[in-house]
Design a protein around this motif. Sequence first.
Motif, PDB file in Angstrom:
ATOM      1  N   CYS A  56       0.776  -1.153  -0.030  1.00 58.35           N
ATOM      2  CA  CYS A  56      -0.070   0.002   0.062  1.00 58.35           C
ATOM      3  C   CYS A  56       0.799   1.316  -0.100  1.00 58.35           C
ATOM      4  O   CYS A  56       0.467   2.241  -0.624  1.00 58.35           O
ATOM      5  CB  CYS A  56      -0.908   0.041   1.183  1.00 58.35           C
ATOM      6  SG  CYS A  56      -2.184  -1.250   0.889  1.00 58.35           S
TER       7      CYS A  56
ATOM      8  N   VAL B 232       1.920   2.550  -3.551  1.00 51.21           N
ATOM      9  CA  VAL B 232       0.943   3.064  -4.202  1.00 51.21           C
ATOM     10  C   VAL B 232       0.341   4.263  -3.488  1.00 51.21           C
ATOM     11  O   VAL B 232      -0.688   4.795  -3.894  1.00 51.21           O
ATOM     12  CB  VAL B 232      -0.245   2.299  -4.905  1.00 51.21           C
ATOM     13  CG1 VAL B 232       0.122   1.025  -5.679  1.00 51.21           C
ATOM     14  CG2 VAL B 232      -0.797   1.359  -3.520  1.00 51.21           C
ATOM     15  N   GLU B 233       1.101   4.725  -2.519  1.00 50.52           N
ATOM     16  CA  GLU B 233       0.814   5.881  -1.706  1.00 50.52           C
ATOM     17  C   GLU B 233      -0.523   5.720  -1.133  1.00 50.52           C
ATOM     18  O   GLU B 233      -1.481   6.723  -1.114  1.00 50.52           O
ATOM     19  CB  GLU B 233       0.975   7.155  -2.528  1.00 50.52           C
ATOM     20  CG  GLU B 233       2.195   7.436  -3.002  1.00 50.52           C
ATOM     21  CD  GLU B 233       2.392   8.701  -3.836  1.00 50.52           C
ATOM     22  OE1 GLU B 233       1.473   9.749  -3.502  1.00 50.52           O
ATOM     23  OE2 GLU B 233       3.219   8.733  -4.824  1.00 50.52           O
ATOM     24  N   LEU B 234      -1.108   4.578  -0.659  1.00 50.28           N
ATOM     25  CA  LEU B 234      -2.339   4.466  -0.034  1.00 50.28           C
ATOM     26  C   LEU B 234      -2.063   4.393   1.558  1.00 50.28           C
ATOM     27  O   LEU B 234      -1.428   3.425   1.925  1.00 50.28           O
ATOM     28  CB  LEU B 234      -3.050   3.257  -0.361  1.00 50.28           C
ATOM     29  CG  LEU B 234      -4.304   3.017   0.154  1.00 50.28           C
ATOM     30  CD1 LEU B 234      -5.382   4.045   0.040  1.00 50.28           C
ATOM     31  CD2 LEU B 234      -4.840   1.567  -0.327  1.00 50.28           C
TER      32      LEU B 234
ATOM     33  N   GLN C 138      -9.113   5.341  -3.356  1.00 50.41           N
ATOM     34  CA  GLN C 138      -8.501   4.356  -2.682  1.00 50.41           C
ATOM     35  C   GLN C 138      -8.658   3.046  -3.146  1.00 50.41           C
ATOM     36  O   GLN C 138      -7.649   2.579  -2.950  1.00 50.41           O
ATOM     37  CB  GLN C 138      -9.053   4.689  -1.151  1.00 50.41           C
ATOM     38  CG  GLN C 138      -8.492   5.767  -0.481  1.00 50.41           C
ATOM     39  CD  GLN C 138      -9.345   5.681   1.019  1.00 50.41           C
ATOM     40  OE1 GLN C 138     -10.689   5.846   0.991  1.00 50.41           O
ATOM     41  NE2 GLN C 138      -8.906   6.309   1.864  1.00 50.41           N
TER      42      GLN C 138
ATOM     43  N   GLN D 148      -8.659   2.013  -6.169  1.00 53.66           N
ATOM     44  CA  GLN D 148      -7.972   1.801  -7.326  1.00 53.66           C
ATOM     45  C   GLN D 148      -6.542   1.625  -6.687  1.00 53.66           C
ATOM     46  O   GLN D 148      -5.967   0.908  -7.497  1.00 53.66           O
ATOM     47  CB  GLN D 148      -8.158   3.102  -8.365  1.00 53.66           C
ATOM     48  CG  GLN D 148      -9.313   3.107  -8.998  1.00 53.66           C
ATOM     49  CD  GLN D 148      -9.341   4.151 -10.032  1.00 53.66           C
ATOM     50  OE1 GLN D 148      -9.342   5.475  -9.553  1.00 53.66           O
ATOM     51  NE2 GLN D 148      -9.567   4.302 -11.169  1.00 53.66           N
ATOM     52  N   ARG D 149      -5.908   2.534  -5.639  1.00 56.25           N
ATOM     53  CA  ARG D 149      -4.849   2.294  -5.423  1.00 56.25           C
ATOM     54  C   ARG D 149      -4.716   0.807  -4.675  1.00 56.25           C
ATOM     55  O   ARG D 149      -3.695   0.134  -4.650  1.00 56.25           O
ATOM     56  CB  ARG D 149      -4.446   3.466  -4.325  1.00 56.25           C
ATOM     57  CG  ARG D 149      -3.958   4.491  -5.287  1.00 56.25           C
ATOM     58  CD  ARG D 149      -3.687   5.628  -4.529  1.00 56.25           C
ATOM     59  NE  ARG D 149      -4.721   6.330  -4.077  1.00 56.25           N
ATOM     60  CZ  ARG D 149      -4.780   7.047  -3.041  1.00 56.25           C
ATOM     61  NH1 ARG D 149      -3.718   7.470  -2.343  1.00 56.25           N
ATOM     62  NH2 ARG D 149      -5.828   7.797  -2.680  1.00 56.25           N
TER      63      ARG D 149
ATOM     64  N   LEU E 222      -4.390  -1.792  -7.312  1.00 54.81           N
ATOM     65  CA  LEU E 222      -2.849  -1.607  -7.692  1.00 54.81           C
ATOM     66  C   LEU E 222      -1.777  -2.609  -6.563  1.00 54.81           C
ATOM     67  O   LEU E 222      -1.109  -3.045  -7.169  1.00 54.81           O
ATOM     68  CB  LEU E 222      -2.621  -0.288  -8.021  1.00 54.81           C
ATOM     69  CG  LEU E 222      -3.159   0.418  -9.095  1.00 54.81           C
ATOM     70  CD1 LEU E 222      -2.964   1.789  -9.281  1.00 54.81           C
ATOM     71  CD2 LEU E 222      -2.638  -0.209 -10.439  1.00 54.81           C
TER      72      LEU E 222
ATOM     73  N   PHE F 135      -6.239   5.150 -13.538  1.00 51.77           N
ATOM     74  CA  PHE F 135      -5.808   6.352 -12.958  1.00 51.77           C
ATOM     75  C   PHE F 135      -7.000   7.405 -12.998  1.00 51.77           C
ATOM     76  O   PHE F 135      -6.779   8.522 -12.767  1.00 51.77           O
ATOM     77  CB  PHE F 135      -4.710   6.763 -13.632  1.00 51.77           C
ATOM     78  CG  PHE F 135      -3.641   5.928 -13.464  1.00 51.77           C
ATOM     79  CD1 PHE F 135      -2.879   5.576 -12.206  1.00 51.77           C
ATOM     80  CD2 PHE F 135      -2.907   5.111 -14.562  1.00 51.77           C
ATOM     81  CE1 PHE F 135      -1.818   4.584 -12.085  1.00 51.77           C
ATOM     82  CE2 PHE F 135      -1.918   4.084 -14.453  1.00 51.77           C
ATOM     83  CZ  PHE F 135      -1.393   3.937 -13.201  1.00 51.77           C
TER      84      PHE F 135
ATOM     85  N   MET G  88      -7.627   9.933  -9.972  1.00 48.47           N
ATOM     86  CA  MET G  88      -6.608  10.497  -9.495  1.00 48.47           C
ATOM     87  C   MET G  88      -6.188  11.563 -10.318  1.00 48.47           C
ATOM     88  O   MET G  88      -6.390  11.616 -11.390  1.00 48.47           O
ATOM     89  CB  MET G  88      -5.555   9.451  -9.624  1.00 48.47           C
ATOM     90  CG  MET G  88      -5.787   8.153  -8.716  1.00 48.47           C
ATOM     91  SD  MET G  88      -4.515   6.771  -8.875  1.00 48.47           S
ATOM     92  CE  MET G  88      -5.278   5.512  -8.499  1.00 48.47           C
TER      93      MET G  88
ATOM     94  N   LEU H 194       2.509   7.047  -9.376  1.00 50.31           N
ATOM     95  CA  LEU H 194       2.240   5.539  -9.330  1.00 50.31           C
ATOM     96  C   LEU H 194       2.490   4.855 -10.598  1.00 50.31           C
ATOM     97  O   LEU H 194       3.284   3.724 -10.498  1.00 50.31           O
ATOM     98  CB  LEU H 194       0.654   5.397  -9.228  1.00 50.31           C
ATOM     99  CG  LEU H 194       0.077   6.173  -7.766  1.00 50.31           C
ATOM    100  CD1 LEU H 194      -1.290   5.801  -7.691  1.00 50.31           C
ATOM    101  CD2 LEU H 194       0.747   5.521  -6.572  1.00 50.31           C
TER     102      LEU H 194
END
Length: 186
Positions: free
Chosen positions: A104, A107-109, A127, A129-130, A133, A150, A153, A161
């Motif tokens: 996580c 993917v910057e979550l 969130q 979608q991330r 990913l 994306f 976003m 990402l």
Amino acid sequence: TYLSLQKISFGCQTHPILQDYSTNIEAGCPLLVHGPSGSGKSTFCRVLMGKQPYTGLISLHKNHTNHDPNRPDWMMITPHDRIPSLPIVAYFDHIDPAQIENVCQCVELTLPQHWQRMLTHQLSSGQWQRLALARALFWRPTVLILDEVFCHMEQALAVRLLQGIVRQRSSDITVMVSHQLVLQHV
């Protein structure tokens, strides 16, 4: 590793979307499919997954047989995917929570403090979608198809990402569809 498309055609007889298209998609060199709405980009993704009728040959590596779209090493993510409402940890098939947190971060979550009890339907579209990913990065499918993942976003986040995905998937095949032309420079 490469994905070979040989004389791929799809669409209806009176209006072909793609006709006799051939190319090789090399691992580590993501393919970005860009075009106006309704031009067949998502249909192309479904063709690659074997979920849309087509003629021609799609082969992975040097195996000259039609691919099995149900293979676990092929994954497609779209913003329209509906996942059941289940705990986030179950979405990752109950792997170690520390591993979930690590992917996580890629993917910057940022997950809330009590995320292990949180259900997937409680996430925003971005969130979710991330999270999808992150799951793909963890399972490392040989072929990953990203259809407008994306779209919910900001462009700067999408670029970061995608740069991370490209770095992590240098030995795998990635095909993506996006309306964000800025992604072609990644």
